[in-house]
Motif scaffolding. Structure first.
Motif, short mmCIF file in Angstrom:
data_model
loop_
_atom_site.label_atom_id
_atom_site.label_comp_id
_atom_site.label_asym_id
_atom_site.label_seq_id
_atom_site.Cartn_x
_atom_site.Cartn_y
_atom_site.Cartn_z
N CYS A 57 0.92 -1.24 0.00
CA CYS A 57 0.11 0.02 0.13
C CYS A 57 1.02 1.30 0.07
O CYS A 57 1.41 1.53 1.29
N CYS A 74 1.60 4.18 5.14
CA CYS A 74 0.45 3.25 4.95
C CYS A 74 0.78 2.00 5.66
O CYS A 74 1.83 1.44 5.15
N LEU A 76 -0.62 -1.60 6.80
CA LEU A 76 -1.72 -2.63 6.83
C LEU A 76 -1.26 -3.43 8.24
O LEU A 76 -0.17 -3.79 8.53
N HIS A 106 -12.89 -1.46 8.13
CA HIS A 106 -12.08 -1.65 7.39
C HIS A 106 -11.08 -0.64 7.55
O HIS A 106 -11.18 0.53 6.86
N TYR A 107 -9.94 -0.77 8.50
CA TYR A 107 -9.27 0.47 8.81
C TYR A 107 -7.70 0.18 8.49
O TYR A 107 -7.40 -1.05 8.38
N LEU A 108 -6.93 1.10 8.27
CA LEU A 108 -5.19 0.92 8.18
C LEU A 108 -4.78 1.67 9.28
O LEU A 108 -5.46 2.52 9.90
N PHE A 140 -10.70 1.45 2.58
CA PHE A 140 -10.90 1.80 3.94
C PHE A 140 -12.05 2.82 4.56
O PHE A 140 -12.41 3.79 3.83
N ASP A 141 -12.38 2.39 5.76
CA ASP A 141 -13.31 3.14 6.41
C ASP A 141 -12.84 4.31 7.42
O ASP A 141 -13.38 5.05 7.86
#
Length: 186
Positions: A57, A74, A76, A106-108, A140-141
């Motif tokens: 990412c 970023c 993950l 759904h987060y990072l 992602f959220d």
């Protein structure tokens, strides 16, 4: 006034410049005054880990001409064991995310954000984060990060962007703010 371009990291040279910025802003290398007024980063990444994270990412960077003047890493969940000093953060974060009923997100992870000292107070931090969100919100959220409570500059800047504190805790003798920036109302 510099002309800043925001983009995803693509080259090993850009990744090396990220590492140079990390080393220049790591907590032990700064004076007490700089720690209070300028902020700091808490860890440095090995090149191979930074590159693998970027391959999965791509990191977001701010560039002036060909110089990386800011970055937002970023990270993950797949890399949770690749930086040993971050393992306790991930374990703690898992419990808080579950207890706050945010498991469906759904987060990072914001692996780290830093702006070159000569480019601070020009809005780059906020623009870097907005570019980060715009690039990643389709997959992602939210983004989650942890900020050292002594790093008031960083804490205030994160809240100004839109982060909210999920939890305050102490780990290895340091106080931390676990923060989230939701991009959707889940």
């Amino acid at each position: 006034m510099p002309h800043i371009v925001y983009k995803r990291a693509e080259t090993d040279a850009e990744l090396q410049q990220i590492l140079n910025l990390q080393r220049a802003n790591i907590k032990p290398s700064l004076s007490n005054e700089a720690l209070k007024t300028e902020g700091f980063v808490s860890i440095t990444h090995p090149f191979d880990v930074l590159k693998r994270m970027n391959d999965a990412c791509p990191h977001v960077i701010a560039i002036d001409k060909e110089k990386v003047v800011g970055y937002a890493l970023c990270m993950l969940n797949a890399f949770r064991n690749d930086v040993p000093s971050l393992i306790p953060m991930f374990e703690y974060m898992d419990g808080i995310i579950t207890s706050k009923n945010l498991s469906e997100l759904h987060y990072l992870i914001m692996g780290q954000i830093c702006i070159d000292k000569g480019y601070r107070r020009q809005g780059i931090f906020k623009k870097l984060y907005y570019y980060f969100r715009d690039e990643l919100k389709s997959g992602f959220d939210a983004v989650v990060t942890e900020v050292n409570s002594k790093n008031t500059r960083s804490s205030e800047a994160h809240r100004a962007v839109g982060f909210n504190i999920l939890d305050l805790h102490t780990e290895a003798g340091e106080d931390w703010e676990l923060m989230i920036w939701k991009w959707y109302n889940k």
